[in-house]
Design an enzyme around this catalytic site. Structure first.
Site, PDB file in Angstrom:
ATOM      1  N   SER A   8     -22.395 -14.757  -0.579  1.00  0.00           N
ATOM      2  CA  SER A   8     -21.846 -13.622   0.167  1.00  0.00           C
ATOM      3  C   SER A   8     -22.661 -13.416   1.432  1.00  0.00           C
ATOM      4  O   SER A   8     -23.844 -13.070   1.401  1.00  0.00           O
ATOM      5  CB  SER A   8     -21.905 -12.352  -0.690  1.00  0.00           C
ATOM      6  N   HIS A  33     -18.142 -16.319   0.932  1.00  0.00           N
ATOM      7  CA  HIS A  33     -17.564 -15.004   0.626  1.00  0.00           C
ATOM      8  C   HIS A  33     -17.858 -14.056   1.786  1.00  0.00           C
ATOM      9  O   HIS A  33     -19.014 -13.853   2.175  1.00  0.00           O
ATOM     10  CB  HIS A  33     -18.171 -14.497  -0.684  1.00  0.00           C
ATOM     11  N   ASP A  35     -17.380 -10.331   3.270  1.00  0.00           N
ATOM     12  CA  ASP A  35     -17.089  -8.948   2.869  1.00  0.00           C
ATOM     13  C   ASP A  35     -16.725  -8.084   4.064  1.00  0.00           C
ATOM     14  O   ASP A  35     -17.542  -7.893   4.969  1.00  0.00           O
ATOM     15  CB  ASP A  35     -18.324  -8.334   2.201  1.00  0.00           C
ATOM     16  N   MET A  37     -15.747  -4.286   5.175  1.00  0.00           N
ATOM     17  CA  MET A  37     -15.777  -2.883   4.722  1.00  0.00           C
ATOM     18  C   MET A  37     -15.370  -1.973   5.857  1.00  0.00           C
ATOM     19  O   MET A  37     -15.807  -2.164   6.997  1.00  0.00           O
ATOM     20  CB  MET A  37     -17.185  -2.519   4.271  1.00  0.00           C
ATOM     21  N   HIS A  68     -12.956 -10.867   1.386  1.00  0.00           N
ATOM     22  CA  HIS A  68     -12.848  -9.743   0.450  1.00  0.00           C
ATOM     23  C   HIS A  68     -12.670  -8.468   1.258  1.00  0.00           C
ATOM     24  O   HIS A  68     -13.623  -7.972   1.863  1.00  0.00           O
ATOM     25  CB  HIS A  68     -14.130  -9.720  -0.397  1.00  0.00           C
ATOM     26  N   MET A  70     -12.483  -4.798   1.596  1.00  0.00           N
ATOM     27  CA  MET A  70     -12.727  -3.464   1.023  1.00  0.00           C
ATOM     28  C   MET A  70     -12.233  -2.467   2.065  1.00  0.00           C
ATOM     29  O   MET A  70     -13.016  -1.801   2.764  1.00  0.00           O
ATOM     30  CB  MET A  70     -14.217  -3.311   0.717  1.00  0.00           C
ATOM     31  N   MET A 139     -15.017  -6.816  -9.800  1.00  0.00           N
ATOM     32  CA  MET A 139     -16.254  -6.251  -9.250  1.00  0.00           C
ATOM     33  C   MET A 139     -17.209  -5.926 -10.392  1.00  0.00           C
ATOM     34  O   MET A 139     -16.834  -5.248 -11.351  1.00  0.00           O
ATOM     35  CB  MET A 139     -15.977  -4.963  -8.466  1.00  0.00           C
ATOM     36  N   GLY A 144     -19.450  -2.001  -1.791  1.00  0.00           N
ATOM     37  CA  GLY A 144     -19.983  -1.311  -0.620  1.00  0.00           C
ATOM     38  C   GLY A 144     -21.367  -1.785  -0.201  1.00  0.00           C
ATOM     39  O   GLY A 144     -21.704  -1.731   0.974  1.00  0.00           O
ATOM     40  N   PHE A 145     -22.145  -2.254  -1.162  1.00  0.00           N
ATOM     41  CA  PHE A 145     -23.518  -2.635  -0.843  1.00  0.00           C
ATOM     42  C   PHE A 145     -23.953  -3.851  -1.647  1.00  0.00           C
ATOM     43  O   PHE A 145     -23.551  -4.003  -2.805  1.00  0.00           O
ATOM     44  CB  PHE A 145     -24.475  -1.472  -1.152  1.00  0.00           C
ATOM     45  N   GLY A 146     -24.770  -4.687  -1.019  1.00  0.00           N
ATOM     46  CA  GLY A 146     -25.397  -5.783  -1.744  1.00  0.00           C
ATOM     47  C   GLY A 146     -26.612  -5.278  -2.510  1.00  0.00           C
ATOM     48  O   GLY A 146     -27.046  -4.136  -2.342  1.00  0.00           O
ATOM     49  N   GLY A 147     -27.135  -6.126  -3.373  1.00  0.00           N
ATOM     50  CA  GLY A 147     -28.406  -5.828  -4.017  1.00  0.00           C
ATOM     51  C   GLY A 147     -28.363  -4.828  -5.160  1.00  0.00           C
ATOM     52  O   GLY A 147     -29.396  -4.297  -5.553  1.00  0.00           O
ATOM     53  N   ASP A 177     -18.150 -10.534  -8.639  1.00  0.00           N
ATOM     54  CA  ASP A 177     -18.873 -10.161  -7.423  1.00  0.00           C
ATOM     55  C   ASP A 177     -19.756  -8.947  -7.668  1.00  0.00           C
ATOM     56  O   ASP A 177     -19.270  -7.862  -7.961  1.00  0.00           O
ATOM     57  CB  ASP A 177     -17.833  -9.854  -6.328  1.00  0.00           C
ATOM     58  N   GLY A 178     -21.060  -9.162  -7.530  1.00  0.00           N
ATOM     59  CA  GLY A 178     -22.007  -8.052  -7.565  1.00  0.00           C
ATOM     60  C   GLY A 178     -23.113  -8.214  -8.587  1.00  0.00           C
ATOM     61  O   GLY A 178     -22.854  -8.314  -9.786  1.00  0.00           O
TER      62      GLY A 178
HETATM   63  C1  DX5 Z   1     -20.389  -5.664  -2.454  1.00  0.00           C
HETATM   64  C2  DX5 Z   1     -19.854  -6.972  -1.954  1.00  0.00           C
HETATM   65  C3  DX5 Z   1     -20.591  -8.145  -2.480  1.00  0.00           C
HETATM   66  C4  DX5 Z   1     -22.053  -8.176  -2.144  1.00  0.00           C
HETATM   67  C5  DX5 Z   1     -22.724  -8.786  -3.334  1.00  0.00           C
HETATM   68  O1  DX5 Z   1     -19.501  -4.666  -2.151  1.00  0.00           O
HETATM   69  O2  DX5 Z   1     -18.492  -7.128  -2.298  1.00  0.00           O
HETATM   70  O3  DX5 Z   1     -19.956  -9.355  -2.136  1.00  0.00           O
HETATM   71  O4  DX5 Z   1     -22.387  -8.898  -0.997  1.00  0.00           O
HETATM   72  O5  DX5 Z   1     -24.096  -8.729  -3.148  1.00  0.00           O
HETATM   73  P1  DX5 Z   1     -25.118  -9.003  -4.326  1.00  0.00           P
HETATM   74  O6  DX5 Z   1     -24.872 -10.393  -4.814  1.00  0.00           O
HETATM   75  O7  DX5 Z   1     -26.441  -8.834  -3.662  1.00  0.00           O
HETATM   76  O8  DX5 Z   1     -24.861  -7.973  -5.395  1.00  0.00           O
HETATM   77 ZN    ZN Z   2     -17.542  -9.130  -2.012  1.00  0.00          ZN
END
Ligand code: DX5
Ligand code: ZN
Length: 222
Positions: A8, A33, A35, A37, A68, A70, A139, A144-147, A177-178
Site C-alpha cells: 500500500s 495498492h 488508497d 481518501m 481503493h 474510500m 477491511m 483512513g489510516f495506515g499503521g 487490508d489493514g
Molecule cells: C487504510 C488503507 C490501507 C493502509 C494499510 O485505510 O486502506 O491500505 O494503507 O496500512 P497498514 O498496512 O499499515 O495497516
Molecule cells: Zn487500502
C-alpha cells in the site's frame, strides 16, 4: 489463482517514490495498492487522480494499479480513474446506494471491479455483488489510516467469502487490508485470502527485505 502481496503506497516515501517503486519492481511485485481518501467517507485525505496518472505513465504495465476508493458516491469518479490508468477499482459498500450497479459500470469501462466492506459491516450486505465482483476487499482496520492494529474477527468474513465462492463457483479474488505484518500474514492466508495488502510493514525500514520476507511466506501457498 496466485496469492500475492499488494504493497500500500500510503506508507511509501512520497519524496522519493521512484526509488520505492523500483525496489518493488526488482522484487517482482505486481499489485500496487493505491488508497484514495476524500475526507468525507473517512476522516483523512490521501492522494488522488494526478498521482495515479503519473505512476501509470511512468511505470506502464509494470504494476496492476489496485485502486481503493474510500470516497463517498464513488460513481462520480469512475471515468476519471479509468482515464488515469486504474486497473482495479474498488468501491465501498457503505459509500453508495446501488453498489451492484456501480460495479457493473466499472466493469463496462474496462476495469476490474472490487467491493469493500468496513470491519463493522455485515458481510451479507454484499451478497448481491458476489456474482459480479472481480475482487472483494475485507477491511481489517477502520479505513483512513495506515499503521493500525489488525482486527482478527474479520477472518470470519474471509471464511464466509471463501465458502460462498466455492459453493457458487464465483470468480472474485479475496483481498484483506489493514494491520497485516509478517507475524499475522499466515493467519489470513490460511483462511483463503488471495491478495494481501500491507503498508507500514512493507515500507518501514528495509523495503526490499520486507517484500522478500512476505513473499517467502506467500509463495508457500501457491
Ligand atoms: C487504510 C488503507 C490501507 C493502509 C494499510 O485505510 O486502506 O491500505 O494503507 O496500512 P497498514 O498496512 O499499515 O495497516
Ligand atoms: Zn487500502
Amino acid at each position: 489463482m496466485l496469492k500475492e502481496l499488494a504493497p500500500s503506497l500510503l506508507s511509501a516515501n512520497f519524496y522519493d517514490l521512484k526509488n520505492d517503486l523500483s525496489i518493488l519492481k526488482e522484487e517482482n511485485v505486481r499489485y500496487l495498492h493505491f488508497d484514495v481518501m476524500d475526507g468525507m467517507f473517512v476522516p483523512n485525505i490521501s492522494m488522488g487522480i494526478p498521482v495515479l496518472e503519473s505512476i501509470k505513465k511512468n511505470t506502464g504495465d509494470t504494476f496492476i494499479l489496485d485502486t481503493h476508493l474510500m470516497v463517498e458516491r464513488p460513481e462520480r469518479y469512475i471515468t476519471n480513474f479509468k482515464n488515469a490508468g486504474a486497473d482495479i477499482l474498488t468501491i465501498h459498500a457503505e459509500a453508495t446506494l446501488d453498489f451492484v450497479e456501480v460495479i457493473s459500470i466499472v466493469k463496462d469501462q474496462g476495469m476490474k471491479a472490487g467491493i469493500c466492506v468496513n470491519p463493522e459491516t455485515d458481510i451479507k450486505k454484499i451478497d448481491d455483488a458476489l456474482g459480479v465482483a472481480d475482487l472483494v476487499l475485507v477491511m481489517s482496520v477502520h479505513p483512513g489510516f495506515g499503521g493500525q492494529k489488525f482486527m482478527p474477527y474479520v477472518l470470519e468474513k474471509v471464511k464466509y467469502l471463501k465458502s460462498k465462492k466455492n459453493e457458487n463457483n464465483y470468480k472474485y479474488m479475496i483481498e484483506i487490508d489493514g494491520g497485516i505484518n509478517i507475524d499475522n500474514v499466515n493467519d489470513v492466508l490460511d483462511v483463503g485470502v488471495d491478495i494481501v495488502v500491507a503498508g507500514s510493514s512493507v515500507f518501514k525500514n528495509d523495503i526490499r527485505e520486507n517484500v522478500k520476507s512476505f513473499n517467502n511466506i506467500i509463495k508457500k501457498y501457491n
